[in-house]
Write an enzyme that holds these catalytic residues in place. Structure first.
Site, mmCIF file in Angstrom:
data_model
loop_
_atom_site.group_PDB
_atom_site.id
_atom_site.type_symbol
_atom_site.label_atom_id
_atom_site.label_comp_id
_atom_site.label_asym_id
_atom_site.label_seq_id
_atom_site.Cartn_x
_atom_site.Cartn_y
_atom_site.Cartn_z
ATOM 1 N N HIS A 1 77.253 58.461 83.602
ATOM 2 C CA HIS A 1 76.242 59.140 82.909
ATOM 3 C C HIS A 1 74.930 58.100 82.428
ATOM 4 O O HIS A 1 73.844 58.541 82.444
ATOM 5 C CB HIS A 1 76.988 59.499 81.260
ATOM 6 C CG HIS A 1 77.541 61.006 81.440
ATOM 7 N ND1 HIS A 1 78.866 61.206 82.159
ATOM 8 C CD2 HIS A 1 77.181 62.078 80.960
ATOM 9 C CE1 HIS A 1 78.894 62.538 81.949
ATOM 10 N NE2 HIS A 1 77.842 63.270 81.268
ATOM 11 N N LYS B 1 88.342 66.365 76.939
ATOM 12 C CA LYS B 1 89.259 66.413 75.915
ATOM 13 C C LYS B 1 88.511 65.746 74.690
ATOM 14 O O LYS B 1 87.990 64.828 74.857
ATOM 15 C CB LYS B 1 90.497 65.687 76.280
ATOM 16 C CG LYS B 1 90.620 64.365 76.656
ATOM 17 C CD LYS B 1 91.446 63.328 75.780
ATOM 18 C CE LYS B 1 91.356 62.041 76.596
ATOM 19 N NZ LYS B 1 91.666 60.815 75.653
#
Lengths: 185, 281
Positions: free
Chosen positions: A36, A101
């Site tokens: 990222h 999650k």
């Protein structure tokens, strides 16, 4: 059970509700912390991203290395909140689905609603089960990052739960309340 | 004096890395299975069933239960009548971890420097090693890889003695609630009480290594263990955080003497993939 295919289209996404169980099939891309950071750097440098992000899906995962006889290693989701700082920018570019999650911050939640995207949950720790849904895998960028490299995956019937829907509903809150209410009645 | 070869230790650690990553300990597996029966919430039941299925597949295919095969924690208990031969113990342990993570196709998740040079060391070393010296000629290795999804959610607090039992309860609940879905529930909660700032975290970690559901020898702490477990399972967080009863499978407390001015408490959270393995050589 709802069946979804990539690329994710708005019409299908606006029908999803937090708590829905979904089977996802098609092409998705893996990216976690280090990837990222590099993607955002590419955007800052006005360099094209290594994959088309529009209507795309990112899976937050760093798999185990696959053995010679297997397609993909164990691959449960990693904690999504570490990607929060990068996510709104990717959503604005057309990212439509994230698989991870854990909780997201308010900025990400707002961005999910305004960009009509979905945050899907895969069960943390179910690495072997999730791996069995991957039918093809290929490293397409940042190979030097090892487990954090970006991989293009073909998945078939990957079992997911809608955690944040396009209307701002949050399964983490809904599920908790629903269980507690059912217990008290 | 008993002699123990570094070659044997290295080989043993290598095997333990692979087995710990791929085979869920029996006590955890049994507890997971039982919790399906006791779970009233439908989505939670399904989630727990997937975790049991996951452990079955992992065992059958010799595949890691979870992709985060962890940082390697090695606990060595060594009797003072044991002599280590054929090398240096520390090197044997690190080499065993290096071999195990490579041969077992386990994920290498360690960076060399925490802040400036976050480069993957490529072999999952260094392992974090704790030594405990005892009498006699015992030599045991406990290998407990731990993922950081749950490790990141662990906390310590230096309570005041006047905070007492209520203070401990409040802090434990606070940590578990803030960990919630991020820590991959159903979790196992290790609570350390007493000692010092550093000792108490070791106690909390040690508590995670106990057999699931085993009780503290002091009845007062055993009662506190079950009360805290009930408090956690009344939060409604549930498996994967999707809602439900089964937020924790177990809660263990370990204690130690402390200073007149202190009440240190540490809460170490472990995900349901509570992987550990012990051997005696």
């Amino acid at each position: 059970m709802i069946h979804l295919s990539t690329p994710l289209k708005k019409d299908a996404l606006i029908n999803l509700k937090a708590g829905d169980e979904v089977f996802l099939s098609g092409t998705i891309y893996t990216a976690r912390d280090a990837a990222h950071k590099k993607l955002i750097q590419l955007l800052d440098d006005e360099t094209p991203l290594p994959f088309g992000i529009e209507d795309g899906v990112i899976f937050y995962v760093g798999p185990t290395p696959n053995k010679p006889d297997e397609i993909f290693g164990s691959s449960g989701p990693t904690t999504s909140m570490r990607m929060d700082v990068y996510t709104p920018r990717l959503l604005q570019l057309g990212l439509k689905g994230m698989i991870g999650k854990g909780y997201r911050n308010d900025e990400v939640k707002k961005s999910i609603v305004s960009n009509k995207a979905i945050y899907f949950g895969a069960i943390g720790g179910a690495g072997a089960v999730i791996s069995s849904c991957v039918i093809q895998s290929e490293v397409i960028a940042f190979e030097e990052l090892g487990p954090e490299a970006i991989r293009k995956l073909e998945v078939k019937n990957m079992p997911l739960v809608v955690l944040l829907d396009t209307y701002g509903n949050d399964q983490y809150e809904l599920g908790q309340h629903e269980y507690l209410n059912s217990k008290n009645t | 004096m008993k002699k123990l070869s570094c070659h044997v230790i290295r080989e043993e650690i290598k095997k333990m890395c692979i087995e710990a990553a791929c085979i869920l300990p029996n006590d955890v597996e049994i507890k997971l299975k039982n919790s399906i029966e006791e779970e009233p919430y439908e989505l939670a039941k399904k989630t727990l069933s997937v975790l049991v299925e996951n452990s079955d597949i992992a065992k059958k295919l010799s595949k890691p239960i979870c992709q985060d095969t962890g940082m390697a924690f090695v606990y060595i208990t060594i009797g003072q009548d044991v002599q280590i031969v054929d090398g240096i113990l520390e090197e044997a342990i690190q080499s065993g971890v290096r071999d195990g993570y490579e041969i077992g196709y386990l994920r290498k998740s360690v960076v060399s420097d925490p802040l400036f040079d976050r480069h993957n060391t490529g072999d999952n070393t260094p392992a974090i090693i704790t030594y405990n010296i005892v009498e006699g000629d015992l030599f045991s290795i406990t290998f407990a890889p731990k993922g950081f999804g749950s490790e990141n959610m662990s906390m310590i607090k230096m309570l005041k003695p006047s905070d007492g039992v209520e203070g401990v309860k409040q802090f434990v609940k606070e940590v578990v609630v803030s960990a919630g879905a991020n820590a991959c529930p159903p979790m196992i909660v290790g609570v350390g009480i007493g000692g010092s700032f550093d000792k108490v975290t070791n106690l909390a970690k040690k508590a995670l290594l106990r057999e699931i559901g085993s009780k503290h020898v002091d009845q007062r702490y055993a009662d506190l263990e079950s009360e805290l477990l009930d408090i956690i399972n009344d939060t409604g967080i549930g498996p994967a955080g999707y809602g439900g009863k089964t937020t924790a499978l177990a809660l263990h407390i370990e204690t130690f003497a402390t200073h007149i001015a202190g009440l240190p408490v540490a809460v170490s959270i472990c995900c349901h993939a509570s992987r550990h393995k012990e051997v005696f050589l």
